[in-house]
Design an enzyme around this catalytic site. Structure first.
Site, PDB file in Angstrom:
ATOM      1  N   VAL A  66       7.278 -13.521 -17.013  1.00  0.00           N
ATOM      2  CA  VAL A  66       8.282 -14.083 -15.805  1.00  0.00           C
ATOM      3  C   VAL A  66       7.944 -15.419 -15.644  1.00  0.00           C
ATOM      4  O   VAL A  66       8.508 -16.137 -14.891  1.00  0.00           O
ATOM      5  CB  VAL A  66       7.917 -13.304 -14.586  1.00  0.00           C
ATOM      6  CG1 VAL A  66       8.741 -11.808 -14.784  1.00  0.00           C
ATOM      7  CG2 VAL A  66       6.615 -12.857 -13.988  1.00  0.00           C
ATOM      8  N   ALA A  85      10.258  -6.028 -11.120  1.00  0.00           N
ATOM      9  CA  ALA A  85       9.227  -5.105 -10.887  1.00  0.00           C
ATOM     10  C   ALA A  85       7.691  -5.729 -11.380  1.00  0.00           C
ATOM     11  O   ALA A  85       6.843  -5.128 -11.067  1.00  0.00           O
ATOM     12  CB  ALA A  85       9.547  -3.807 -11.434  1.00  0.00           C
ATOM     13  N   LYS A  89      -0.970  -6.819  -9.295  1.00  0.00           N
ATOM     14  CA  LYS A  89      -1.131  -5.555  -8.159  1.00  0.00           C
ATOM     15  C   LYS A  89      -2.351  -5.588  -7.670  1.00  0.00           C
ATOM     16  O   LYS A  89      -2.670  -4.939  -6.598  1.00  0.00           O
ATOM     17  CB  LYS A  89      -0.014  -4.412  -8.623  1.00  0.00           C
ATOM     18  CG  LYS A  89       1.419  -4.823  -8.815  1.00  0.00           C
ATOM     19  CD  LYS A  89       1.814  -3.376  -9.293  1.00  0.00           C
ATOM     20  CE  LYS A  89       3.484  -3.613  -9.620  1.00  0.00           C
ATOM     21  NZ  LYS A  89       3.582  -4.191 -10.813  1.00  0.00           N
ATOM     22  N   SER A 128       8.787  -5.081  -3.473  1.00  0.00           N
ATOM     23  CA  SER A 128       7.561  -5.769  -2.746  1.00  0.00           C
ATOM     24  C   SER A 128       6.743  -4.626  -2.494  1.00  0.00           C
ATOM     25  O   SER A 128       6.588  -3.268  -3.341  1.00  0.00           O
ATOM     26  CB  SER A 128       8.158  -6.286  -1.646  1.00  0.00           C
ATOM     27  OG  SER A 128       7.018  -6.931  -0.802  1.00  0.00           O
ATOM     28  N   LYS A 131       1.491  -4.079   1.175  1.00  0.00           N
ATOM     29  CA  LYS A 131       0.746  -5.272   1.613  1.00  0.00           C
ATOM     30  C   LYS A 131       1.114  -6.723   1.862  1.00  0.00           C
ATOM     31  O   LYS A 131       0.426  -7.593   2.312  1.00  0.00           O
ATOM     32  CB  LYS A 131      -0.200  -5.441   0.284  1.00  0.00           C
ATOM     33  CG  LYS A 131      -1.145  -4.058   0.124  1.00  0.00           C
ATOM     34  CD  LYS A 131      -1.946  -4.200  -1.135  1.00  0.00           C
ATOM     35  CE  LYS A 131      -3.052  -3.233  -1.352  1.00  0.00           C
ATOM     36  NZ  LYS A 131      -2.194  -1.852  -1.464  1.00  0.00           N
ATOM     37  N   LYS A 143       2.949 -11.266  -2.484  1.00  0.00           N
ATOM     38  CA  LYS A 143       4.210 -10.615  -2.472  1.00  0.00           C
ATOM     39  C   LYS A 143       5.049 -10.956  -1.192  1.00  0.00           C
ATOM     40  O   LYS A 143       6.312 -10.900  -1.218  1.00  0.00           O
ATOM     41  CB  LYS A 143       3.778  -9.039  -2.102  1.00  0.00           C
ATOM     42  CG  LYS A 143       3.454  -8.058  -3.362  1.00  0.00           C
ATOM     43  CD  LYS A 143       4.733  -8.086  -4.337  1.00  0.00           C
ATOM     44  CE  LYS A 143       4.399  -7.130  -5.571  1.00  0.00           C
ATOM     45  NZ  LYS A 143       5.413  -7.001  -6.261  1.00  0.00           N
ATOM     46  N   ASN A 171       2.424   3.718  -0.655  1.00  0.00           N
ATOM     47  CA  ASN A 171       1.809   4.247  -1.569  1.00  0.00           C
ATOM     48  C   ASN A 171       2.544   5.302  -2.576  1.00  0.00           C
ATOM     49  O   ASN A 171       3.409   6.114  -1.963  1.00  0.00           O
ATOM     50  CB  ASN A 171       0.360   5.150  -1.207  1.00  0.00           C
ATOM     51  CG  ASN A 171      -0.642   4.098  -0.811  1.00  0.00           C
ATOM     52  OD1 ASN A 171      -1.173   3.445  -1.683  1.00  0.00           O
ATOM     53  ND2 ASN A 171      -1.180   4.175   0.568  1.00  0.00           N
ATOM     54  N   VAL A 172       2.395   5.154  -3.722  1.00  0.00           N
ATOM     55  CA  VAL A 172       2.936   5.919  -4.865  1.00  0.00           C
ATOM     56  C   VAL A 172       2.020   6.763  -5.461  1.00  0.00           C
ATOM     57  O   VAL A 172       1.279   6.564  -5.997  1.00  0.00           O
ATOM     58  CB  VAL A 172       3.907   5.285  -5.871  1.00  0.00           C
ATOM     59  CG1 VAL A 172       4.495   6.242  -6.848  1.00  0.00           C
ATOM     60  CG2 VAL A 172       5.003   4.298  -5.190  1.00  0.00           C
ATOM     61  N   THR A 196     -13.413   5.935   2.811  1.00  0.00           N
ATOM     62  CA  THR A 196     -14.053   4.694   3.440  1.00  0.00           C
ATOM     63  C   THR A 196     -14.052   5.048   4.964  1.00  0.00           C
ATOM     64  O   THR A 196     -14.792   4.676   5.624  1.00  0.00           O
ATOM     65  CB  THR A 196     -12.801   3.687   3.001  1.00  0.00           C
ATOM     66  OG1 THR A 196     -11.532   3.983   3.400  1.00  0.00           O
ATOM     67  CG2 THR A 196     -13.045   3.177   1.546  1.00  0.00           C
TER      68      THR A 196
END
Length: 360
Positions: A66, A85, A89, A128, A131, A143, A171-172, A196
């Site tokens: 891109v 896409a 990331k 997007s 984040k 982003k 989240n995916v 965490t």
């Protein structure tokens, strides 16, 4: 919805990524587009993707970046819909090389916009991330800038040029970078499973559902808006406990012997996941499966009517983040993991490391 894509020529950037690969599969399978062009700069993964979809005579895959405006101009000729896409990331890598993130995640978006305008594409959807909301790192900031570039492109465009819009989701589970492969490997080794913070919450969605909603956003988009997918919420501790109870016996361990260790939050890590901030609520509508954040500035040259099916509310009174939503119970979470085959390791995860990597 399916009729919207019938015989359309569709281009997907980042076709080899988690989202891009699923976009390619659904557009060729369920939506039966007229032509699909997939672009990616990962030579090996593109080769395997082409092999996977070789039976589809209407699919073409090309090496492209891109950052290369001329290549995008060439490949978008006669294209109707673009799903953008392609992106860097990984938070840590973008922190270490911020200008690389700028070149791909910001300048790359501008290149997509330029090519789409020159080639008179009908619709461009930018994928997007959560984040981008109140960003605390380079990746999130890049982003957010991508979203703002899309909105500005729509605002500044004259005549009957492309519809530019963004879609934002969290989240995916099971995607690259998901915590599930880390937990699975830690359980396989007998623990401990590292968290965490025990009170941390996150949105979740399967890749199939997330991409279905991304595709649907191309039909809904009017121009310049951000479409936010509604998602279930989980406690990260619940995810760890459910995975321990489900997987420990299959690895020869007793669930009660696998400990959970709290290792502390990392720099820039949020306690809850944000998909819409307080400022955006003032210009947001709620639909059945989405929130829609309307542009802060109306189009300078086009009269856009923002009208959507299935409107629930035209006034949103609180930010959409995982701390504001009721999380799934452990039984509901267990059902979700089973239904989406997320408890089984993919072949690519066989040698997944058990450590949570974060450089000092």
């Amino acid at each position: 919805m399916n009729s919207f894509f019938k015989e359309k020529r569709v281009l997907v950037t980042g076709a080899c990524g988690t989202v891009g690969r699923e976009l390619v599969g659904q557009l060729l399978g369920k939506y039966r587009v007229g032509e699909l062009i997939g672009l990616d700069n990962n030579e090996s993964e593109l080769f395997f993707l082409e092999q996977k979809f070789c039976k589809h005579g209407n699919a073409r895959f090309f090496l492209a970046d891109v950052r290369d405006r001329d290549k995008l101009l060439k490949k978008m000729q006669d294209i109707d819909v673009v799903f953008h896409a392609a992106a860097f990331k990984h938070v840590i890598l973008c922190e270490r090389s911020p200008f690389e993130a700028v070149q791909t995640n910001i300048l790359g978006v501008q290149n997509v916009i330029f090519a789409a305008c020159e080639d008179q594409v009908e619709t461009v959807i930018f994928t997007s991330s959560d984040k981008a909301v109140n960003p605390t790192n380079v990746m999130g900031t890049s982003k957010l800038m991508g979203e703002r570039l899309m909105t500005a492109a729509n605002s500044n465009l004259r005549g009957n040029g492309p519809i530019f819009a963004s879609t934002r989701f969290g989240n995916v589970l099971g995607s690259r970078g998901s915590v599930i492969p880390v937990f699975r490997e830690q359980i396989r080794q007998g623990g401990p499973v590292t968290l965490t913070d025990a009170d941390m919450t996150r949105f979740i969605m399967s890749i199939e559902e997330a991409v279905r909603l991304v595709i649907e956003s191309a039909y809904l988009a009017r121009g310049g808006e951000v479409l936010i997918t509604k998602m279930p919420v989980i406690r990260i501790r619940d995810l760890a406990e459910v995975m321990i109870s489900e997987l420990a016996p299959s690895y020869g361990h007793q669930a009660e012997n696998i400990k959970i260790e709290i290792i502390g939050t990392k720099p820039g890590e949020k306690m809850y996941e944000e998909l819409m901030n307080d400022e955006e609520t003032r210009r947001a509508w709620e639909l059945i499966r989405y929130f829609v954040v309307l542009p802060a500035f109306t189009s300078s040259y086009r009269n856009i009517v923002y009208k959507y099916p299935d409107v629930v509310l035209e006034e949103v009174n609180r930010p959409y983040h995982s701390g504001n939503e009721e999380p799934l119970s452990q039984d509901q979470l267990r059902d979700f993991l089973r239904e989406n085959n997320l408890l089984e390791a993919a072949p690519s995860e066989i040698f997944h490391p058990a450590e949570r990597y974060w450089p000092e």
